[in-house]
Design a protein around this motif. Structure first.
Motif, PDB file in Angstrom:
ATOM      1  N   LEU A  47      23.020  -2.737 -12.484  1.00  0.00           N
ATOM      2  CA  LEU A  47      22.656  -3.211 -11.145  1.00  0.00           C
ATOM      3  C   LEU A  47      21.358  -2.573 -10.657  1.00  0.00           C
ATOM      4  O   LEU A  47      20.519  -3.248 -10.057  1.00  0.00           O
ATOM      5  CB  LEU A  47      23.781  -2.924 -10.153  1.00  0.00           C
ATOM      6  CG  LEU A  47      24.964  -3.873 -10.190  1.00  0.00           C
ATOM      7  CD1 LEU A  47      26.062  -3.412  -9.248  1.00  0.00           C
ATOM      8  CD2 LEU A  47      24.532  -5.278  -9.850  1.00  0.00           C
TER       9      LEU A  47
ATOM     10  N   LEU B 269      21.184 -10.544  -5.847  1.00  0.00           N
ATOM     11  CA  LEU B 269      20.219  -9.514  -6.244  1.00  0.00           C
ATOM     12  C   LEU B 269      18.831 -10.095  -6.247  1.00  0.00           C
ATOM     13  O   LEU B 269      18.579 -11.173  -6.648  1.00  0.00           O
ATOM     14  CB  LEU B 269      20.549  -8.973  -7.627  1.00  0.00           C
ATOM     15  CG  LEU B 269      21.939  -8.359  -7.754  1.00  0.00           C
ATOM     16  CD1 LEU B 269      22.256  -8.090  -9.203  1.00  0.00           C
ATOM     17  CD2 LEU B 269      22.028  -7.098  -6.956  1.00  0.00           C
TER      18      LEU B 269
ATOM     19  N   GLN C 112      16.326 -15.633  -7.117  1.00  0.00           N
ATOM     20  CA  GLN C 112      17.451 -14.786  -6.732  1.00  0.00           C
ATOM     21  C   GLN C 112      18.529 -14.887  -7.786  1.00  0.00           C
ATOM     22  O   GLN C 112      18.855 -15.984  -8.254  1.00  0.00           O
ATOM     23  CB  GLN C 112      18.041 -15.222  -5.395  1.00  0.00           C
ATOM     24  CG  GLN C 112      17.215 -14.842  -4.205  1.00  0.00           C
ATOM     25  CD  GLN C 112      17.984 -15.112  -2.925  1.00  0.00           C
ATOM     26  OE1 GLN C 112      18.565 -16.176  -2.759  1.00  0.00           O
ATOM     27  NE2 GLN C 112      18.001 -14.140  -2.040  1.00  0.00           N
TER      28      GLN C 112
ATOM     29  N   ARG D 174      18.033  -4.625  -9.695  1.00  0.00           N
ATOM     30  CA  ARG D 174      17.488  -4.515  -8.331  1.00  0.00           C
ATOM     31  C   ARG D 174      16.045  -4.022  -8.330  1.00  0.00           C
ATOM     32  O   ARG D 174      15.221  -4.497  -7.560  1.00  0.00           O
ATOM     33  CB  ARG D 174      18.349  -3.570  -7.507  1.00  0.00           C
ATOM     34  CG  ARG D 174      19.592  -4.202  -6.983  1.00  0.00           C
ATOM     35  CD  ARG D 174      20.250  -3.326  -5.934  1.00  0.00           C
ATOM     36  NE  ARG D 174      21.399  -4.021  -5.398  1.00  0.00           N
ATOM     37  CZ  ARG D 174      22.635  -3.564  -5.467  1.00  0.00           C
ATOM     38  NH1 ARG D 174      22.891  -2.421  -6.043  1.00  0.00           N
ATOM     39  NH2 ARG D 174      23.627  -4.261  -4.944  1.00  0.00           N
ATOM     40  N   HIS D 175      15.733  -3.046  -9.161  1.00  0.00           N
ATOM     41  CA  HIS D 175      14.392  -2.442  -9.144  1.00  0.00           C
ATOM     42  C   HIS D 175      13.355  -3.226  -9.934  1.00  0.00           C
ATOM     43  O   HIS D 175      12.164  -3.026  -9.745  1.00  0.00           O
ATOM     44  CB  HIS D 175      14.461  -0.990  -9.624  1.00  0.00           C
ATOM     45  CG  HIS D 175      15.200  -0.112  -8.676  1.00  0.00           C
ATOM     46  ND1 HIS D 175      16.278   0.646  -9.051  1.00  0.00           N
ATOM     47  CD2 HIS D 175      15.059   0.082  -7.349  1.00  0.00           C
ATOM     48  CE1 HIS D 175      16.745   1.284  -8.003  1.00  0.00           C
ATOM     49  NE2 HIS D 175      16.026   0.958  -6.953  1.00  0.00           N
TER      50      HIS D 175
END
Length: 135
Positions: A31, A135, A94, A35-36
């Motif tokens: 995750l 995310l 997304q 996300r990054h």
């Protein structure tokens, strides 16, 4: 070997690699990676018409991979691969992770990608289930 066959072969190999990454990384690390988006530093600068040219081709490769995938591929690995490719060419997207209900009332986890508010990943319809995270 035709260009499309070569593109599909490379797409399949990348899908297998991401599938292994999904299986090997603990959930929190996966995750955090998603996300990054560390691959954004490699983003290509290209004109809008080139991006619009590549978008249907990526979608076509993704659809073909969904039809022909067997072992070593999942909706999450395919969605992550498409997300990385779209990020590299600068198309906002997304990633959604949720649960879908099948006809026999069984729940199945599912991941899908959306671009400009429309589902980009083929397979189960994301709107039929319960969204867990975007995310």
């Amino acid at each position: 070997m035709s260009r499309m066959r070569l593109a599909y072969t490379c797409f399949s190999l990348a899908d297998h690699g991401i599938f292994l990454l999904v299986k090997l990384l603990p959930g929190k690390m996966l995750l955090a990676l998603v996300r990054h988006r560390p691959w954004l530093c490699l983003q290509l600068s290209m004109a809008g018409h080139k991006r619009n040219f590549l978008l249907p081709r990526i979608r076509s490769l993704l659809a073909q991979r969904c039809r022909q995938s067997g072992w070593g591929s999942s909706c999450l690995s395919r969605s992550l691969l498409a997300r990385i490719l779209l990020d590299l060419i600068g198309i906002p997207n997304q990633l959604h992770v949720g649960m879908n209900s099948l006809t026999n009332s069984a729940k199945v986890p599912h991941a899908w990608l959306s671009v400009a508010g429309q589902d980009f990943s083929p397979g189960l319809d994301g709107k039929e289930g319960c969204l867990l995270i975007t995310l």
